[in-house]
Design an enzyme around this catalytic site. Sequence first.
Site, PDB file in Angstrom:
ATOM      1  N   ARG A  15       1.148  -0.759  -0.061  1.00 52.79           N
ATOM      2  CA  ARG A  15       0.580  -0.177  -0.266  1.00 52.79           C
ATOM      3  C   ARG A  15       0.467   1.048  -0.029  1.00 52.79           C
ATOM      4  O   ARG A  15       2.295   1.243   0.678  1.00 52.79           O
ATOM      5  CB  ARG A  15      -0.707  -0.177   1.535  1.00 52.79           C
ATOM      6  CG  ARG A  15      -2.407  -0.930   1.181  1.00 52.79           C
ATOM      7  CD  ARG A  15      -2.615  -1.366   2.500  1.00 52.79           C
ATOM      8  NE  ARG A  15      -2.249  -1.649   3.384  1.00 52.79           N
ATOM      9  CZ  ARG A  15      -2.084  -1.322   4.891  1.00 52.79           C
ATOM     10  NH1 ARG A  15      -3.083  -1.528   5.712  1.00 52.79           N
ATOM     11  NH2 ARG A  15      -1.775  -2.600   5.932  1.00 52.79           N
ATOM     12  N   LYS A  74       1.802   2.104   7.069  1.00 54.68           N
ATOM     13  CA  LYS A  74       2.233   1.542   7.886  1.00 54.68           C
ATOM     14  C   LYS A  74       3.453   1.475   9.333  1.00 54.68           C
ATOM     15  O   LYS A  74       3.904   3.125   9.022  1.00 54.68           O
ATOM     16  CB  LYS A  74       3.059  -0.322   8.189  1.00 54.68           C
ATOM     17  CG  LYS A  74       2.073  -0.797   7.279  1.00 54.68           C
ATOM     18  CD  LYS A  74       0.639  -1.948   8.223  1.00 54.68           C
ATOM     19  CE  LYS A  74       1.174  -2.291  10.022  1.00 54.68           C
ATOM     20  NZ  LYS A  74      -0.321  -2.487  10.575  1.00 54.68           N
ATOM     21  N   TYR A  93      -1.289   4.868  10.509  1.00 52.33           N
ATOM     22  CA  TYR A  93      -1.204   3.686  11.782  1.00 52.33           C
ATOM     23  C   TYR A  93      -0.427   3.898  11.783  1.00 52.33           C
ATOM     24  O   TYR A  93       1.519   3.168  11.735  1.00 52.33           O
ATOM     25  CB  TYR A  93      -1.923   2.508  10.464  1.00 52.33           C
ATOM     26  CG  TYR A  93      -2.926   2.160  10.337  1.00 52.33           C
ATOM     27  CD1 TYR A  93      -4.610   2.485  11.341  1.00 52.33           C
ATOM     28  CD2 TYR A  93      -3.156   1.575   8.976  1.00 52.33           C
ATOM     29  CE1 TYR A  93      -5.421   2.326  10.085  1.00 52.33           C
ATOM     30  CE2 TYR A  93      -3.922   2.171   8.332  1.00 52.33           C
ATOM     31  CZ  TYR A  93      -5.722   2.049   9.163  1.00 52.33           C
ATOM     32  OH  TYR A  93      -6.776   2.034   8.775  1.00 52.33           O
ATOM     33  N   HIS A  95      -0.434   1.156  16.571  1.00 48.26           N
ATOM     34  CA  HIS A  95      -0.986   0.258  17.249  1.00 48.26           C
ATOM     35  C   HIS A  95       0.271   0.459  18.117  1.00 48.26           C
ATOM     36  O   HIS A  95       1.228  -0.393  18.456  1.00 48.26           O
ATOM     37  CB  HIS A  95      -1.234  -0.656  16.502  1.00 48.26           C
ATOM     38  CG  HIS A  95      -1.770  -0.850  15.212  1.00 48.26           C
ATOM     39  ND1 HIS A  95      -3.160  -0.769  15.793  1.00 48.26           N
ATOM     40  CD2 HIS A  95      -2.070  -0.979  14.157  1.00 48.26           C
ATOM     41  CE1 HIS A  95      -3.972  -1.237  14.412  1.00 48.26           C
ATOM     42  NE2 HIS A  95      -2.806  -0.652  13.133  1.00 48.26           N
ATOM     43  N   GLU A 117      -6.214   4.510  13.372  1.00 51.61           N
ATOM     44  CA  GLU A 117      -6.686   3.970  13.786  1.00 51.61           C
ATOM     45  C   GLU A 117      -7.986   4.430  15.562  1.00 51.61           C
ATOM     46  O   GLU A 117      -8.446   3.416  15.998  1.00 51.61           O
ATOM     47  CB  GLU A 117      -6.382   2.889  14.570  1.00 51.61           C
ATOM     48  CG  GLU A 117      -5.109   2.577  15.691  1.00 51.61           C
ATOM     49  CD  GLU A 117      -3.523   2.978  15.636  1.00 51.61           C
ATOM     50  OE1 GLU A 117      -2.663   2.708  16.451  1.00 51.61           O
ATOM     51  OE2 GLU A 117      -3.697   3.627  14.310  1.00 51.61           O
ATOM     52  N   SER A 133     -10.678  -2.607   8.556  1.00 53.28           N
ATOM     53  CA  SER A 133     -10.831  -3.308   9.208  1.00 53.28           C
ATOM     54  C   SER A 133     -12.206  -4.399   7.914  1.00 53.28           C
ATOM     55  O   SER A 133     -12.474  -5.964   8.188  1.00 53.28           O
ATOM     56  CB  SER A 133     -11.758  -3.191  10.195  1.00 53.28           C
ATOM     57  OG  SER A 133     -11.026  -2.507  11.129  1.00 53.28           O
ATOM     58  N   LEU A 239     -11.692  -6.649  18.901  1.00 52.08           N
ATOM     59  CA  LEU A 239     -10.439  -4.921  19.174  1.00 52.08           C
ATOM     60  C   LEU A 239     -11.738  -3.979  20.561  1.00 52.08           C
ATOM     61  O   LEU A 239     -12.710  -3.564  21.194  1.00 52.08           O
ATOM     62  CB  LEU A 239     -10.938  -3.541  18.134  1.00 52.08           C
ATOM     63  CG  LEU A 239     -10.318  -3.031  18.129  1.00 52.08           C
ATOM     64  CD1 LEU A 239      -9.529  -2.467  17.669  1.00 52.08           C
ATOM     65  CD2 LEU A 239     -11.433  -1.382  16.946  1.00 52.08           C
ATOM     66  N   ASP A 269      -2.280  -6.693  15.069  1.00 56.10           N
ATOM     67  CA  ASP A 269      -1.788  -5.060  15.154  1.00 56.10           C
ATOM     68  C   ASP A 269      -1.959  -4.767  16.835  1.00 56.10           C
ATOM     69  O   ASP A 269      -0.785  -4.323  17.013  1.00 56.10           O
ATOM     70  CB  ASP A 269      -2.758  -4.385  14.249  1.00 56.10           C
ATOM     71  CG  ASP A 269      -2.403  -4.147  12.815  1.00 56.10           C
ATOM     72  OD1 ASP A 269      -0.722  -4.942  12.480  1.00 56.10           O
ATOM     73  OD2 ASP A 269      -2.930  -3.930  12.020  1.00 56.10           O
ATOM     74  N   MET A 300      -2.198  -8.080   6.682  1.00 53.88           N
ATOM     75  CA  MET A 300      -3.105  -8.057   5.715  1.00 53.88           C
ATOM     76  C   MET A 300      -3.557  -7.595   4.642  1.00 53.88           C
ATOM     77  O   MET A 300      -4.061  -7.850   3.282  1.00 53.88           O
ATOM     78  CB  MET A 300      -4.333  -9.150   6.609  1.00 53.88           C
ATOM     79  CG  MET A 300      -4.309 -10.142   7.679  1.00 53.88           C
ATOM     80  SD  MET A 300      -5.079 -10.796   8.464  1.00 53.88           S
ATOM     81  CE  MET A 300      -6.432 -11.364   7.044  1.00 53.88           C
TER      82      MET A 300
END
Length: 370
Positions: A15, A74, A93, A95, A117, A133, A239, A269, A300
């Site tokens: 991505r 990411k 993101y 996490h 997120e 998601s 989550l 994650d 994923m």
Amino acid sequence: MRVGCPKEVKNHEYRVGLTPESAHELIARGHEVWMESAAGEGIGASDGDYMAAGCTIHTAAEIFAACDMIVKVKEPQPAERAMLRPGQILYTYLHLAPDPEQTADLVKSGVIAIAYETVTGPGHTLPLLKPMSQVAGRMAIQAGATALEKAHGGRGVLLGGVPGVMPGKVTVIGGGVVGFNAAQMAVGLGADVTILDRDPEVLERLGIHFESRAKTRFSNKANLAASVCEADLVIGAVLVPGAAAPKLVTRDMLSCMQRGAVLVDVAIDQGGCFETSHPTTHQDPTFVVDGIVHYCVANMPGAVARTSTYALNNVTLPHALRIADLGWKEALRRDPHLAAGLNVHEGHVTYPAVAEELGYTLQPLAEALA
């Protein structure tokens, strides 16, 4: 503002933070966009496509050194974190709760880190997490079905069965966006599907939607253990926003499962919701514990990069435009939903769940925005 978008460097991550169309939107508002060469090749976007949109092409080092805001997909990897600098905006993101090393590096760097997120929406929704998601939930069934094949270490079960042979049993833990999309795919294949959740309203909504095509079950310890034990495929779709996922499936529970059954941990994650999980990659996606196949790929949606990138840009771009137009502080002051995305601010942790999980003193959001 000068906005930079480096090429993703995480294992098999295809991505990209900005599509050519998104970059053009920023440029049309008077901002500069610096793209790393080949950043968009995973979605079929060439350097020429970005240049036609008005971007300039640079190295990653040049982007991190000169850009006011870094837009990624990411979390920054160690080599990228080493290039971050004080006062720089990182929009991606993150996490952080299960990742103390990344958190420490971001705190040390002095960046302003806004995590996709934890940005909220009306009704306590997570609109920047939702499209990924949706993708991950749908992919979880594809990945689980493949892992169930005998050649991949699984039981050799076809989820939909055939006339005269019972379909595979799928247990989905969590009825949120991931769980709903996983159940929808599993039902579509003809599997025997059970969805567990602790929220009666969620269970009612799922029951109305799926009618007799899927069963719903309240998620207590007894029901969870029974549903896991009888399943061919278990999808972990739990989550807790911004926090580490609870370990709902213990190692002891694996002993009652059929050998070759599959666990897909979509919560990986956030640390994973199976006690035996650890992150894997698209290059080496599975491992076996006590005869049970585990699929725990931490990115994923990266496997379907074009779909994922465009879905992600649809929800991340409006906030990126506001940050670029107004500056990060004014943008967050005007929009409390975007302000909820602030996780790290110039050496301080500002997100409560991350501070609590990793033992940092919380800097109140109002202080960060003062």
